[in-house]
Design a protein around this motif. Sequence first.
Motif, PDB file in Angstrom:
ATOM      1  N   ALA A 157       0.832  -1.203   0.000  1.00  9.69           N
ATOM      2  CA  ALA A 157       0.000   0.000   0.000  1.00  9.69           C
ATOM      3  C   ALA A 157       0.867   1.254   0.000  1.00  9.69           C
ATOM      4  O   ALA A 157       0.475   2.291  -0.551  1.00  9.69           O
ATOM      5  N   ILE A 158       2.029   1.163   0.610  1.00 11.43           N
ATOM      6  CA  ILE A 158       2.960   2.286   0.626  1.00 11.43           C
ATOM      7  C   ILE A 158       3.748   2.354  -0.675  1.00 11.43           C
ATOM      8  O   ILE A 158       3.984   3.427  -1.231  1.00 11.43           O
ATOM      9  N   LEU A 159       4.140   1.203  -1.190  1.00 11.85           N
ATOM     10  CA  LEU A 159       4.975   1.157  -2.390  1.00 11.85           C
ATOM     11  C   LEU A 159       4.200   1.527  -3.655  1.00 11.85           C
ATOM     12  O   LEU A 159       4.727   2.205  -4.537  1.00 11.85           O
ATOM     13  N   CYS A 160       2.949   1.084  -3.757  1.00 10.41           N
ATOM     14  CA  CYS A 160       2.139   1.414  -4.934  1.00 10.41           C
ATOM     15  C   CYS A 160       1.840   2.917  -4.928  1.00 10.41           C
ATOM     16  O   CYS A 160       1.273   3.435  -3.970  1.00 10.41           O
ATOM     17  N   GLY A 161       2.217   3.575  -5.991  1.00 12.03           N
ATOM     18  CA  GLY A 161       2.012   5.016  -6.069  1.00 12.03           C
ATOM     19  C   GLY A 161       3.162   5.828  -5.506  1.00 12.03           C
ATOM     20  O   GLY A 161       3.071   7.053  -5.441  1.00 12.03           O
ATOM     21  N   SER A 162       4.265   5.177  -5.136  1.00 10.99           N
ATOM     22  CA  SER A 162       5.370   5.917  -4.514  1.00 10.99           C
ATOM     23  C   SER A 162       6.315   6.546  -5.534  1.00 10.99           C
ATOM     24  O   SER A 162       7.276   7.221  -5.151  1.00 10.99           O
ATOM     25  N   GLU A 163       6.096   6.326  -6.810  1.00 17.31           N
ATOM     26  CA  GLU A 163       6.795   7.017  -7.896  1.00 17.31           C
ATOM     27  C   GLU A 163       8.319   6.872  -7.825  1.00 17.31           C
ATOM     28  O   GLU A 163       9.063   7.794  -8.160  1.00 17.31           O
ATOM     29  N   GLY A 164       8.780   5.714  -7.389  1.00 19.97           N
ATOM     30  CA  GLY A 164      10.214   5.466  -7.360  1.00 19.97           C
ATOM     31  C   GLY A 164      10.950   6.189  -6.261  1.00 19.97           C
ATOM     32  O   GLY A 164      12.187   6.224  -6.257  1.00 19.97           O
ATOM     33  N   THR A 165      10.237   6.746  -5.302  1.00 18.38           N
ATOM     34  CA  THR A 165      10.891   7.490  -4.211  1.00 18.38           C
ATOM     35  C   THR A 165      11.321   6.585  -3.062  1.00 18.38           C
ATOM     36  O   THR A 165      12.054   7.029  -2.174  1.00 18.38           O
ATOM     37  N   LEU A 166      10.851   5.329  -3.052  1.00 19.10           N
ATOM     38  CA  LEU A 166      11.137   4.435  -1.928  1.00 19.10           C
ATOM     39  C   LEU A 166      12.008   3.252  -2.316  1.00 19.10           C
ATOM     40  O   LEU A 166      12.795   2.765  -1.503  1.00 19.10           O
ATOM     41  N   ALA A 167      11.857   2.753  -3.520  1.00 21.72           N
ATOM     42  CA  ALA A 167      12.591   1.562  -3.940  1.00 21.72           C
ATOM     43  C   ALA A 167      12.513   1.431  -5.450  1.00 21.72           C
ATOM     44  O   ALA A 167      11.707   2.103  -6.107  1.00 21.72           O
ATOM     45  N   MET A 168      13.360   0.570  -5.999  1.00 20.79           N
ATOM     46  CA  MET A 168      13.293   0.226  -7.421  1.00 20.79           C
ATOM     47  C   MET A 168      12.566  -1.108  -7.566  1.00 20.79           C
ATOM     48  O   MET A 168      12.912  -2.079  -6.882  1.00 20.79           O
TER      49      MET A 168
END
Length: 1018
Positions: free
Chosen positions: A258-269
């Motif tokens: 839920a955090i990763l989806c929509g994070s636009e590459g700001t958290l992980a590849m």
Amino acid sequence: MIPRLRPNGSIPLPAVGFFQRLIEAGFDGDIETGAASRAVFSTDNSIYQIEPTGILFPKGIEDLQITAAVLSEPAFRGITVAPRGGGTGTNGQSLTSGIVVDCSRHMNSILEIDPIRRIARVQAGVVKDQLNQALKPYGLFFAPELSTSNRATIGGMVSTDACGQGSCLYGKTSNHVLGLRIVLADGTEWWSRPLDAEALTEIAARQDRVGEIHRTVDRIAREKRDRITDIFPKLNRYMTGYDLAHIRRDDGCFDLNAILCGSEGTLAMIAEAELNLLPIPAHAALINIRYGDFNTALEDARTLVALKVTSVETVDEKVLGLARGDIVWTGIARFFPDDAGRTTNGINIAEVLADDEAELERKLAEVTAALATGANARHLGYTIARDHADVEAIWSMRKRAVGLLGNVDGPVRPVAFVEDTAVPPENLAAYIREFRALLDGAGLSYGMFGHVDAGVLHVRPALDLTRNDHVRLVREVSDAVVALTRRYGGVLWGEHGKGVRSEYVPDFFGDLYPSLQEIKRAFDPENRLNPGKIATPSGQALLKIDEVPLRGNIDRIIGNEIRSAFDNAAYCNGNGACFDFDETSPMCPSYKATRDRRFSPKGRAALMREWLRLLAEKGIDPRQEAKRLRRSGPLASFARRAFNSLNPQNRDDFSHEVRVSMDTCLACKACAGQCPVKVSVPAFRSKFLELYYGRYLRPLKDPLVAAIETTLPLVHRIRPAYNLVVGTRAGRMMMRVAGLTSLPRLPAISLAKEAARLGVPLATRRQIEALSPRERERSVIFVADAFTAYFDPEVALAAIGLARKMGLSPFLAASHVNGKALHVHGYLGRFEAAAGRTAHYLQRLDDTGVALVGLDPSMTLAFRSEYKEVLKATILLPQEWLVANLGRLAASPSAAKGKSFRLMAHCTERTNAPASVAQWKQVFASLGIDLQAAQTGCCGMAGTFGHEARNRQISERLYAMSWKPEVDAAGDTDNLMATGYSCRSQVKEIDNKRLPHPFQVIDKIMSEKADVPQSDVA
């Protein structure tokens, strides 16, 4: 002569060392740092432009881990990276001055399909439609829909939590993500999947980055539960990016996705995704409802939603008007008929799904009954599309709406910056009225469409961002729309992500924003992953909408006159329709064959735009330079061109990088026909090549190819010698030295001699004018191009025979120079002279009223594009002429018995004369034959492209993609036809098979029984 051009930017030294270190560490993918690649990756579908330091194309998760590990080394602490998917983001999500990581070139494999569990595992670069194509045999599909589905990557969809039409039923991408294989900023690989309490406790106890992330997110979800409930809107299009509201699933599991989806590459590849699949709906239909005004359509949409249709899409009059001029309209026009005396200014497209046909008809009856009664009967009328192909065609029109808004003339064009607001659906009609009043008050034109069932509005105000007053409007309109959307209980970022618009995040989240910062810090403590988007660690700023460089800054340097003179190159809006993955689609074969975005219309337009900027900065007007070149002539400048070609100081001329991109263009014109903005690469390519080769020497092949139409009559006289050259190993080697290959042999038959033997005269105006009006009505002039006339004369002879069986008197146009090869290779001065002579001759013939019919689609369509300034006459395509004479066609009942008939149309014909295939079907239907159209892309020959040695590998790769399977599958009873001479030549060269032209097949059918009703002939 144009000067040497050098790009302004250079790669910082730390980055140079970084790329070298990557190679040392075992990075296996591609690394591109050239000015051309950086220019192409400096834009997306937004109004912004940021040039990256370089681009990485990893081949697997190991490359992503190596990238992260090297980034963590002390020497490279200042370097940032940003993942990029399809590159169609509307808000600068993937733009960066750091390093782009693009998984689309190599990491595009579907790793696993489990039809029993309904799960697919894919790499991040897989395209959404590519996945659904592979799933179709299993009766499954990946449900989230979006307008860019033929080029949007799964990684990009996850990064923006993408969705579109049908989201009320199917939800967003995050609703279908079961697991994500990610690489963290420190190089840690992790499979993120939902966790029960015991698994969460175990992982949170880890003393590493993974443990810290889970502890941080879990704590925020527990401690801020009430504030999350208060702040996050209760919308179908709930918040994208760091979605705190859905960390805990309904089953109680903790879901980091839920955090990763929509994070636009700001958290992980993202390396891989495990996805939930759904059964393909068994039956579907669309109800297409017309309205006199857009507001009525919006208000009526709520009624449709209440009737429990699957989805409702609304389109305004501006978008509808643009669609009427688009390539897709021919196939769907009957579903949007004109209403006598009433103008359609809005439509609703309501989708109905069912498990069986009876249920579908019942649902349709319920909706149409409601539309016909009482207050609901406010529409002008409606149609129903039931056939799958029709449904897909209508959805294709709707998908192209975003791109179509850019298909206008002049510098003021619709742009994306407030294009995906979402409000509660019950507020949408009132909200749009105020939105329109806001834009009207600013004096802006715009187009609107949207997913009204979900409360989402797409709007693009028209601006010219080279004007300072329009640049200011970006801030003024954005701030006003944010305030308006908040007042109606909605969000600014309903569908297309935050990107540069992240500056509004702190205000929206309020006291929850520090929690977003904590999450960012847990994942990426040094702010190295796509910094400035969504959230930053404490003390670091987010990007602002009016502080990021605009495309308009570049366009202002070029100037509006130059922009308008180069065939929409500078107006490419980055929609990316040219990145279509489908091998059977004609759109941009060179991109399909290479997966190199420089070799796409978007890439070439970006390079042309940068080239025009560099010229403008030196005070050079390319139009005037072209005129000077034509006055001086090539021989006068030979010494200077030779010197420039040999001078090592010219090796870094940016013009070389542009030329490399242009060299792979097949000049098929698919872009001119299929690009929503009508970017025409062949047109501006010719202008570029003329100027480029005014500075540098041409390859030997160019003058040989350019002279082919004028030399073919001479070559035909020495046919045995020519055939010896092209048919022997020594001759082919000699031709290869000249840059040519796979040249066809000349047949023994001579069209001129055969025509004379058959009594077919050459057409002159005097001769035609001597005919009576009745004789002219029964005459036709075939305009045989040089390639068909000399290399495939049987086609022209079949046309002659067919015309006579139809009761007509055939004439042949005199030998002439079409000039297409001259135009393709940038000999524009010579082309204009040749075109002037040929246009004068053909126009005089056309003035007599006798139909002129071309034989080859590409050469014939050149009269409509390259000749549009000098020729008013319309040279008909064969099927256009036959459709106008259906009453003269007849075939015996046994003509098609036990046979199948399949057409392989030329790609230029399919994209620039979109009614062509339907017309061929109509012709064969009149003969009692059900003609099937093969779904193929480009054959790879494309005029002279496949005959050039440097292009042969790409040419054969393209043929193998879609043409070879069709040719191999054809049996003895299959009549496989090809309309293009170059296509037939390619088949003969590679598979040693001769495919007939449809004229030849029809002539044979007519010969079995040529009893045409006399009433039709007389």
